[in-house]
Design a protein around this motif. Structure first.
Motif, mmCIF file in Angstrom:
data_model
loop_
_atom_site.group_PDB
_atom_site.id
_atom_site.type_symbol
_atom_site.label_atom_id
_atom_site.label_comp_id
_atom_site.label_asym_id
_atom_site.label_seq_id
_atom_site.Cartn_x
_atom_site.Cartn_y
_atom_site.Cartn_z
ATOM 1 N N ALA A 72 162.457 30.857 34.378
ATOM 2 C CA ALA A 72 161.216 31.491 34.831
ATOM 3 C C ALA A 72 160.035 30.545 34.676
ATOM 4 O O ALA A 72 159.185 30.445 35.570
ATOM 5 C CB ALA A 72 160.970 32.769 34.035
ATOM 6 N N LEU A 73 160.013 29.828 33.565
ATOM 7 C CA LEU A 73 158.929 28.879 33.348
ATOM 8 C C LEU A 73 158.984 27.750 34.368
ATOM 9 O O LEU A 73 157.970 27.371 34.952
ATOM 10 C CB LEU A 73 159.010 28.309 31.935
ATOM 11 C CG LEU A 73 158.620 29.237 30.785
ATOM 12 C CD1 LEU A 73 158.919 28.579 29.452
ATOM 13 C CD2 LEU A 73 157.150 29.618 30.863
ATOM 14 N N ARG A 74 160.186 27.211 34.576
ATOM 15 C CA ARG A 74 160.329 26.042 35.444
ATOM 16 C C ARG A 74 160.092 26.382 36.911
ATOM 17 O O ARG A 74 159.471 25.601 37.638
ATOM 18 C CB ARG A 74 161.727 25.441 35.250
ATOM 19 C CG ARG A 74 161.926 24.128 35.989
ATOM 20 C CD ARG A 74 163.264 23.506 35.684
ATOM 21 N NE ARG A 74 164.385 24.266 36.215
ATOM 22 C CZ ARG A 74 165.204 25.013 35.481
ATOM 23 N NH1 ARG A 74 165.022 25.110 34.171
ATOM 24 N NH2 ARG A 74 166.209 25.665 36.030
ATOM 25 N N ARG A 75 160.592 27.532 37.359
ATOM 26 C CA ARG A 75 160.559 27.851 38.788
ATOM 27 C C ARG A 75 159.334 28.650 39.213
ATOM 28 O O ARG A 75 158.922 28.574 40.380
ATOM 29 C CB ARG A 75 161.816 28.627 39.170
ATOM 30 C CG ARG A 75 163.113 27.861 38.958
ATOM 31 C CD ARG A 75 164.311 28.708 39.356
ATOM 32 N NE ARG A 75 165.574 28.017 39.109
ATOM 33 C CZ ARG A 75 166.774 28.540 39.359
ATOM 34 N NH1 ARG A 75 166.864 29.766 39.871
ATOM 35 N NH2 ARG A 75 167.868 27.854 39.099
ATOM 36 N N ILE A 76 158.778 29.423 38.312
ATOM 37 C CA ILE A 76 157.705 30.337 38.706
ATOM 38 C C ILE A 76 156.381 30.020 38.003
ATOM 39 O O ILE A 76 155.346 29.844 38.648
ATOM 40 C CB ILE A 76 158.112 31.803 38.416
ATOM 41 C CG1 ILE A 76 159.330 32.174 39.258
ATOM 42 C CG2 ILE A 76 156.952 32.748 38.688
ATOM 43 C CD1 ILE A 76 159.883 33.548 38.983
ATOM 44 N N VAL A 110 148.723 32.811 34.696
ATOM 45 C CA VAL A 110 149.773 33.350 35.558
ATOM 46 C C VAL A 110 150.067 34.794 35.150
ATOM 47 O O VAL A 110 150.241 35.084 33.959
ATOM 48 C CB VAL A 110 151.057 32.496 35.453
ATOM 49 C CG1 VAL A 110 152.168 33.087 36.315
ATOM 50 C CG2 VAL A 110 150.767 31.060 35.869
ATOM 51 N N ASP A 111 150.122 35.665 36.138
ATOM 52 C CA ASP A 111 150.353 37.092 35.883
ATOM 53 C C ASP A 111 151.654 37.301 35.114
ATOM 54 O O ASP A 111 152.717 36.824 35.510
ATOM 55 C CB ASP A 111 150.405 37.838 37.221
ATOM 56 C CG ASP A 111 150.465 39.349 37.039
ATOM 57 O OD1 ASP A 111 150.490 39.811 35.881
ATOM 58 O OD2 ASP A 111 150.481 40.060 38.064
ATOM 59 N N ARG A 112 151.559 38.021 34.015
ATOM 60 C CA ARG A 112 152.728 38.307 33.180
ATOM 61 C C ARG A 112 153.810 39.046 33.963
ATOM 62 O O ARG A 112 155.002 38.912 33.688
ATOM 63 C CB ARG A 112 152.295 39.146 31.976
ATOM 64 C CG ARG A 112 153.419 39.579 31.050
ATOM 65 C CD ARG A 112 153.985 38.418 30.286
ATOM 66 N NE ARG A 112 155.133 38.808 29.482
ATOM 67 C CZ ARG A 112 155.863 37.970 28.769
ATOM 68 N NH1 ARG A 112 155.559 36.675 28.752
ATOM 69 N NH2 ARG A 112 156.886 38.392 28.061
ATOM 70 N N GLY A 113 153.385 39.811 34.960
ATOM 71 C CA GLY A 113 154.343 40.570 35.758
ATOM 72 C C GLY A 113 155.331 39.685 36.493
ATOM 73 O O GLY A 113 156.471 40.103 36.760
ATOM 74 N N GLN A 114 154.945 38.464 36.811
ATOM 75 C CA GLN A 114 155.858 37.564 37.514
ATOM 76 C C GLN A 114 157.008 37.119 36.602
ATOM 77 O O GLN A 114 158.132 36.945 37.049
ATOM 78 C CB GLN A 114 155.087 36.348 38.017
ATOM 79 C CG GLN A 114 154.036 36.696 39.065
ATOM 80 C CD GLN A 114 153.503 35.481 39.782
ATOM 81 O OE1 GLN A 114 154.265 34.605 40.179
ATOM 82 N NE2 GLN A 114 152.200 35.412 39.951
ATOM 83 N N ILE A 115 156.698 36.941 35.318
ATOM 84 C CA ILE A 115 157.754 36.591 34.375
ATOM 85 C C ILE A 115 158.713 37.762 34.208
ATOM 86 O O ILE A 115 159.938 37.592 34.167
ATOM 87 C CB ILE A 115 157.141 36.199 33.013
ATOM 88 C CG1 ILE A 115 156.198 35.008 33.182
ATOM 89 C CG2 ILE A 115 158.234 35.881 31.997
ATOM 90 C CD1 ILE A 115 155.524 34.585 31.901
ATOM 91 N N GLU A 116 158.161 38.969 34.115
ATOM 92 C CA GLU A 116 158.998 40.154 33.981
ATOM 93 C C GLU A 116 159.872 40.340 35.221
ATOM 94 O O GLU A 116 161.034 40.760 35.120
ATOM 95 C CB GLU A 116 158.120 41.385 33.749
ATOM 96 C CG GLU A 116 157.363 41.328 32.422
ATOM 97 C CD GLU A 116 156.373 42.469 32.264
ATOM 98 O OE1 GLU A 116 156.187 43.225 33.248
ATOM 99 O OE2 GLU A 116 155.780 42.593 31.170
ATOM 100 N N ALA A 117 159.322 40.025 36.390
ATOM 101 C CA ALA A 117 160.109 40.113 37.623
ATOM 102 C C ALA A 117 161.238 39.087 37.608
ATOM 103 O O ALA A 117 162.354 39.360 38.084
ATOM 104 C CB ALA A 117 159.208 39.892 38.831
ATOM 105 N N ALA A 118 160.966 37.910 37.058
ATOM 106 C CA ALA A 118 162.000 36.878 36.952
ATOM 107 C C ALA A 118 163.121 37.326 36.029
ATOM 108 O O ALA A 118 164.308 37.113 36.318
ATOM 109 C CB ALA A 118 161.378 35.582 36.430
ATOM 110 N N TYR A 119 162.751 37.975 34.923
ATOM 111 C CA TYR A 119 163.766 38.516 34.020
ATOM 112 C C TYR A 119 164.603 39.583 34.730
ATOM 113 O O TYR A 119 165.818 39.693 34.519
ATOM 114 C CB TYR A 119 163.115 39.122 32.780
ATOM 115 C CG TYR A 119 162.492 38.118 31.839
ATOM 116 C CD1 TYR A 119 162.961 36.806 31.770
ATOM 117 C CD2 TYR A 119 161.429 38.477 30.998
ATOM 118 C CE1 TYR A 119 162.385 35.884 30.904
ATOM 119 C CE2 TYR A 119 160.857 37.566 30.126
ATOM 120 C CZ TYR A 119 161.337 36.269 30.092
ATOM 121 O OH TYR A 119 160.781 35.360 29.229
ATOM 122 N N ALA A 120 163.914 40.366 35.579
ATOM 123 C CA ALA A 120 164.592 41.463 36.263
ATOM 124 C C ALA A 120 165.676 40.971 37.223
ATOM 125 O O ALA A 120 166.662 41.673 37.464
ATOM 126 C CB ALA A 120 163.573 42.319 37.022
#
Length: 236
Positions: free
Chosen positions: A145-149, A127-137
């Motif tokens: 972030a882990l559960r939903r994305i 999974v693209d790391r950028g999606q986690i960073e977007a979730a933090y944003a």
């Protein structure tokens, strides 16, 4: 050697009585293995001090040793540990209270967890790391972030490997006969012992396992189709 279709059918019907035991061993092992494997994968991904090294050693040892060895180690060591603790602390519970299938549950769950850990870890890393960073944003916590994305995408990417692990555990469940659990293969031996038609009896067992494998493959293909339809923006 001459095949006896009538006996193959008779054996097939009798073997169905052991099907619930085989399915219980398979699904309990895969479910517990998935939960343990997820924890191990997260420990390794987030590089938890000390635990990361232990998790890596755990995965290496379990994957590097045969499934039957795990079963025999659990079968012979667990009673010693339980009875020793019972004697020391004065517990009323003893290893004799554990059903034989319980050893299969524990052993196969441990086996499945090591393989599941690597499957889940590879899926999470895909999974693209950028999606986690977007979730933090947007204010999500790591768990959110882990559960939903992350997890939904990781599981979708790992589905073929998870399916293969399920099939592998289904076939591996035949090893439970070594601790006196009557699953499909053990039942086939019992049925054949009445007239020594072992080949015919094992053909019936093979047909059942083949059918279960095809069923798992079809269900997996259907789930993949639904996921791809959703990813393309279709109606799921």
């Amino acid at each position: 050697m001459k095949l006896d279709p009538a006996f193959i059918w008779t054996a097939f019907v009798q073997l169905l009585g052991a099907l619930p035991t085989t399915l219980e061993i398979t699904f309990v092992s895969v479910l517990c293995g998935f939960l343990i494997g997820t924890l191990v994968a997260l420990i390794r991904i987030f590089k938890v001090p000390v635990l990361e090294q232990l998790a890596a050693a755990y995965v290496s040892f379990i994957r590097g040793t045969p499934m039957l060895t795990h079963l025999l180690l659990i079968y012979f060591s667990l009673p010693l540990i339980i009875d020793g603790l019972a004697a020391h602390y004065g517990w009323n519970f003893h290893s004799a209270s554990i059903p034989y299938i319980g050893f299969a549950y524990i052993s196969f769950s441990i086996t499945a967890s090591a393989y599941m850990a690597e499957i889940i870890r590879s899926g999470l890393l895909a999974v693209d790391r950028g999606q986690i960073e977007a979730a933090y944003a947007v204010g999500m916590t790591t768990s959110q972030a882990l559960r939903r994305i992350v997890f939904p995408q990781a599981l979708a990417a790992s589905l073929p490997h998870l399916s293969n692990s399920l099939i592998g555990m289904l076939h591996g469940s035949t090893l439970a006969f070594t601790v006196s659990v009557v699953e499909i293969n053990a039942k086939a031996q019992i049925v054949a012992s009445t007239n020594w038609k072992f080949f015919d009896s094992y053909i019936a067992a093979a047909l059942i396992f083949w059918g279960l494998t095809i069923l798992i493959e079809r269900i997996t293909a259907w789930i993949e189709q639904r996921i791809n339809l959703y990813n393309r923006g279709g109606v799921a």
